[in-house]
Design a protein around this motif. Structure first.
Motif, PDB file in Angstrom:
ATOM      1  N   UNK A 168       0.848  -1.140  -0.046  1.00 53.84           N
ATOM      2  CA  UNK A 168      -0.150  -0.020   0.075  1.00 53.84           C
ATOM      3  C   UNK A 168       0.942   1.273   0.102  1.00 53.84           C
ATOM      4  N   UNK A 169       2.058   1.053   0.290  1.00 53.58           N
ATOM      5  CA  UNK A 169       2.959   2.456   0.405  1.00 53.58           C
ATOM      6  C   UNK A 169       4.298   1.955  -0.555  1.00 53.58           C
ATOM      7  N   UNK A 170       4.669   2.782  -1.056  1.00 57.10           N
ATOM      8  CA  UNK A 170       5.775   2.670  -1.961  1.00 57.10           C
ATOM      9  C   UNK A 170       6.744   3.885  -1.573  1.00 57.10           C
ATOM     10  N   UNK A 171       7.813   3.950  -0.836  1.00 58.43           N
ATOM     11  CA  UNK A 171       8.583   4.973  -0.438  1.00 58.43           C
ATOM     12  C   UNK A 171       9.801   4.928  -1.288  1.00 58.43           C
ATOM     13  N   UNK A 172      10.111   6.174  -1.835  1.00 55.84           N
ATOM     14  CA  UNK A 172      11.385   5.997  -2.757  1.00 55.84           C
ATOM     15  C   UNK A 172      12.303   7.486  -2.455  1.00 55.84           C
ATOM     16  N   UNK A 173      13.540   7.068  -2.626  1.00 58.04           N
ATOM     17  CA  UNK A 173      14.651   8.097  -2.590  1.00 58.04           C
ATOM     18  C   UNK A 173      15.838   7.793  -3.408  1.00 58.04           C
ATOM     19  N   UNK A 174      16.886   8.742  -3.140  1.00 58.72           N
ATOM     20  CA  UNK A 174      18.182   8.455  -3.707  1.00 58.72           C
ATOM     21  C   UNK A 174      18.289   8.967  -5.173  1.00 58.72           C
ATOM     22  N   UNK A 175      17.086   9.507  -5.690  1.00 58.42           N
ATOM     23  CA  UNK A 175      17.050  10.250  -7.118  1.00 58.42           C
ATOM     24  C   UNK A 175      15.435  10.607  -7.101  1.00 58.42           C
ATOM     25  N   UNK A 176      15.557  11.586  -8.065  1.00 57.37           N
ATOM     26  CA  UNK A 176      14.153  12.446  -8.362  1.00 57.37           C
ATOM     27  C   UNK A 176      13.116  11.127  -8.508  1.00 57.37           C
ATOM     28  N   UNK A 177      12.058  11.434  -8.124  1.00 53.18           N
ATOM     29  CA  UNK A 177      10.912  10.588  -8.848  1.00 53.18           C
ATOM     30  C   UNK A 177       9.563  10.883  -8.264  1.00 53.18           C
ATOM     31  N   UNK A 178       9.503  10.761  -7.162  1.00 57.21           N
ATOM     32  CA  UNK A 178       8.068  10.722  -6.256  1.00 57.21           C
ATOM     33  C   UNK A 178       7.754  12.089  -6.457  1.00 57.21           C
ATOM     34  N   UNK A 236       7.756  10.649  -1.319  1.00 57.78           N
ATOM     35  CA  UNK A 236       9.137  11.225  -1.655  1.00 57.78           C
ATOM     36  C   UNK A 236       9.957  11.113  -0.298  1.00 57.78           C
ATOM     37  N   UNK A 237      11.198  10.436  -0.299  1.00 57.91           N
ATOM     38  CA  UNK A 237      11.940  10.542   0.869  1.00 57.91           C
ATOM     39  C   UNK A 237      13.399  10.998   0.524  1.00 57.91           C
ATOM     40  N   UNK A 238      13.591  12.313   0.976  1.00 59.34           N
ATOM     41  CA  UNK A 238      14.693  13.263   0.480  1.00 59.34           C
ATOM     42  C   UNK A 238      15.725  13.215   1.576  1.00 59.34           C
ATOM     43  N   UNK A 239      16.857  12.886   1.277  1.00 57.62           N
ATOM     44  CA  UNK A 239      18.018  12.892   2.116  1.00 57.62           C
ATOM     45  C   UNK A 239      19.263  13.079   1.304  1.00 57.62           C
ATOM     46  N   UNK A 240      20.403  13.070   1.669  1.00 52.19           N
ATOM     47  CA  UNK A 240      21.854  12.883   1.216  1.00 52.19           C
ATOM     48  C   UNK A 240      22.683  12.467   2.142  1.00 52.19           C
ATOM     49  N   UNK A 241      23.821  11.781   1.460  1.00 52.90           N
ATOM     50  CA  UNK A 241      24.699  11.261   2.403  1.00 52.90           C
ATOM     51  C   UNK A 241      25.108  12.194   3.312  1.00 52.90           C
ATOM     52  N   UNK A 242      25.458  13.132   3.343  1.00 58.42           N
ATOM     53  CA  UNK A 242      26.091  14.232   4.191  1.00 58.42           C
ATOM     54  C   UNK A 242      25.102  14.887   5.033  1.00 58.42           C
ATOM     55  N   UNK A 243      23.702  14.790   4.598  1.00 57.82           N
ATOM     56  CA  UNK A 243      22.617  14.975   5.695  1.00 57.82           C
ATOM     57  C   UNK A 243      21.658  14.246   5.565  1.00 57.82           C
ATOM     58  N   UNK A 244      21.345  13.351   6.547  1.00 57.45           N
ATOM     59  CA  UNK A 244      20.241  12.390   6.529  1.00 57.45           C
ATOM     60  C   UNK A 244      19.646  12.532   7.969  1.00 57.45           C
ATOM     61  N   UNK A 245      18.203  12.687   7.498  1.00 55.46           N
ATOM     62  CA  UNK A 245      17.282  13.063   6.560  1.00 55.46           C
ATOM     63  C   UNK A 245      17.229  14.507   6.437  1.00 55.46           C
ATOM     64  N   UNK A 246      16.808  14.872   5.121  1.00 54.21           N
ATOM     65  CA  UNK A 246      16.457  16.232   4.977  1.00 54.21           C
ATOM     66  C   UNK A 246      14.707  16.475   5.204  1.00 54.21           C
ATOM     67  N   UNK A 247      14.179  15.814   4.478  1.00 56.53           N
ATOM     68  CA  UNK A 247      12.787  15.949   4.346  1.00 56.53           C
ATOM     69  C   UNK A 247      11.896  14.956   3.851  1.00 56.53           C
TER      70      UNK A 247
END
Length: 444
Positions: free
Chosen positions: A220-230, A249-260
């Motif tokens: 029921x839930x598809x969470x995605x991150x690592x690249x644009x998409x959601x 949409x699950x937005x983060x980066x290696x240097x700053x996890x998570x962002x939003x």
């Protein structure tokens, strides 16, 4: 900040900080930044020198606006620091004995860069991540199938820690063995899956080839991150259609996890403003832009210990909305998610073009597969100015007899983006698939 208990604040809110007033958020950030900047000045060789060079004394810090007196930090600065003090660099602000985890960048454009975490950082990360999964709808009784990579990469362990903190049952599938991933979904019936948009699309395509319709599965839930998409409408619609589930949409980066991350309302990633101070700056002037105006996201940690960042230039183009959300959450959101990267932007005959905008058109067209690539070479440039005159789009057709796909896409791209494309139509399976981050712009 002290660690909080791993229990939700309410039936819909993980932590009461999510409903603080804007005044309270800003007061909290001011106090936290004063402490953080003092710690960074003392412990980080990089920032100690940066602060001294610009005459900044953290003891004099009084208001959030004063952070603009400090220079921006960029990836090139981090890489330079790694060379100056290997292997963990000059940004490091703790002794190695106090660090408990290291993750690495993907190394697609340079040598993989390490980033350290302390035990405090790990717990903070897990709780913030849990906050967002809870906001999207994950609950204690759910099965959570993680298809982010685990080797070196930051995504898999972060998602695992967070889902465990919510209380879900975690399947650490990783981003390998497509057939086993499909079998696992059918047998163990996860309610939530997580991975990159490319891998989620790949899994769905592979399932259909087996005659398995994931829209009829337990997911029921598809969470995605690592690249644009959601946050790209065409991609969201396509993947939600494949899975018969809502995509977040699950937005983060290696240097700053998570962002939003998205909440259940899917209004765009909600920022963790008790963890990061956020600026949105004009990419040309570095001046702040008002809410509703695109700019580059710049982040400063409020309590990161091991590898803290001050005014970190993410390169991501975003639009901020600081108004209260309908669900009562008060932290600012990124409307439309990450709209592109400043360094990925192409200028074609004076028109600013982001790959994500092309993706929206391609994914919205039912005659394409999920794969595409933008190709640039010197023949596409004006010999006098060096500016791009056109771009080649390589795309696969899902129907071998669809001979009109190329012209249809040319027309759609021209109408929406005001750019003329060369479109090369390939047969399905011609372009490489990826289980990690897809590379969409190719320079030949």
């Amino acid at each position: 900040m002290t660690e909080r208990a791993s229990t939700p604040y309410s039936e819909t809110i993980w932590d009461e900080v999510e409903t603080w007033s804007r005044d309270r958020i800003e007061a909290f950030q001011t106090d936290a930044l004063k402490r953080q900047l003092a710690s960074v000045a003392e412990r980080s060789a990089h920032y100690s020198k940066v602060f001294a060079d610009c005459g900044f004394d953290p003891r004099d810090f009084r208001s959030l606006e004063e952070i603009r007196n400090l220079p921006l930090s960029r990836k090139a600065d981090y890489v330079k620091g790694l060379a100056e003090d290997p292997p963990f660099g000059t940004f490091r602000a703790v002794d190695i004995a106090d660090a408990v985890r290291v993750h690495y960048s993907s190394g697609t454009t340079a040598r993989p860069a390490p980033v350290l975490w302390t035990d405090h950082d790990i717990n903070r990360w897990a709780d913030l991540y849990a906050r967002y999964l809870y906001a999207q709808g994950l609950r204690r009784s759910d099965v959570f199938h993680c298809m982010f990579g685990y080797s070196w990469f930051v995504g898999g362990l972060g998602a695992t820690m967070a889902a465990q903190r919510v209380g879900a049952l975690v399947i650490p599938g990783g981003s390998v063995d497509t057939e086993r991933q499909i079998d696992t979904i059918l047998e163990y019936r996860p309610r939530c899956v997580i991975g990159t948009p490319s891998f989620m699309a790949h899994i769905a395509e592979a399932a259909l080839r087996r005659g398995v319709d994931l829209a009829s599965s337990s997911v029921e839930m598809v969470c995605v991150g690592g690249e644009p998409g959601a946050s790209i409408p065409g991609t969201r619609e396509r993947i939600e259609g494949y899975w018969g589930a809502r995509m977040f949409d699950c937005y983060g980066a290696l240097e700053c996890q998570p962002i939003g991350w998205d909440t259940a309302a899917q209004l765009g990633p909600t920022l963790a403003e008790d963890f990061i101070h956020v600026e949105v700056l004009d990419p040309d002037t570095d001046d702040p832009v008002p809410d509703g105006t695109p700019g580059v996201l710049v982040l400063t940690h409020l309590d990161k210990q091991a590898c803290p960042l001050v005014r970190w230039w993410t390169g991501d183009i975003v639009v901020r909305d600081s108004s209260m959300a309908a669900d009562g959450r008060t932290h600012a959101r990124l409307s439309g998610g990450v709209q592109g990267r400043a360094d990925d932007m192409l200028i074609v005959r004076g028109v600013n073009l982001f790959p994500s905008a092309v993706e929206d058109v391609v994914r919205a067209h039912s005659g394409t597969t999920n794969e595409y690539a933008l190709v640039i070479d010197d023949s596409m440039k004006d010999p006098n100015t060096g500016m791009l005159r056109t771009v080649t789009l390589r795309v696969e057709r899902s129907n071998p007899s669809d001979n009109g796909l190329g012209e249809a896409l040319k027309s759609a791209l021209k109408a929406k983006l005001n750019v003329s494309f060369n479109v090369e139509v390939l047969e399905a399976g011609s372009l490489p698939r990826t289980v990690h981050k897809a590379k969409r712009v190719l320079k030949e």
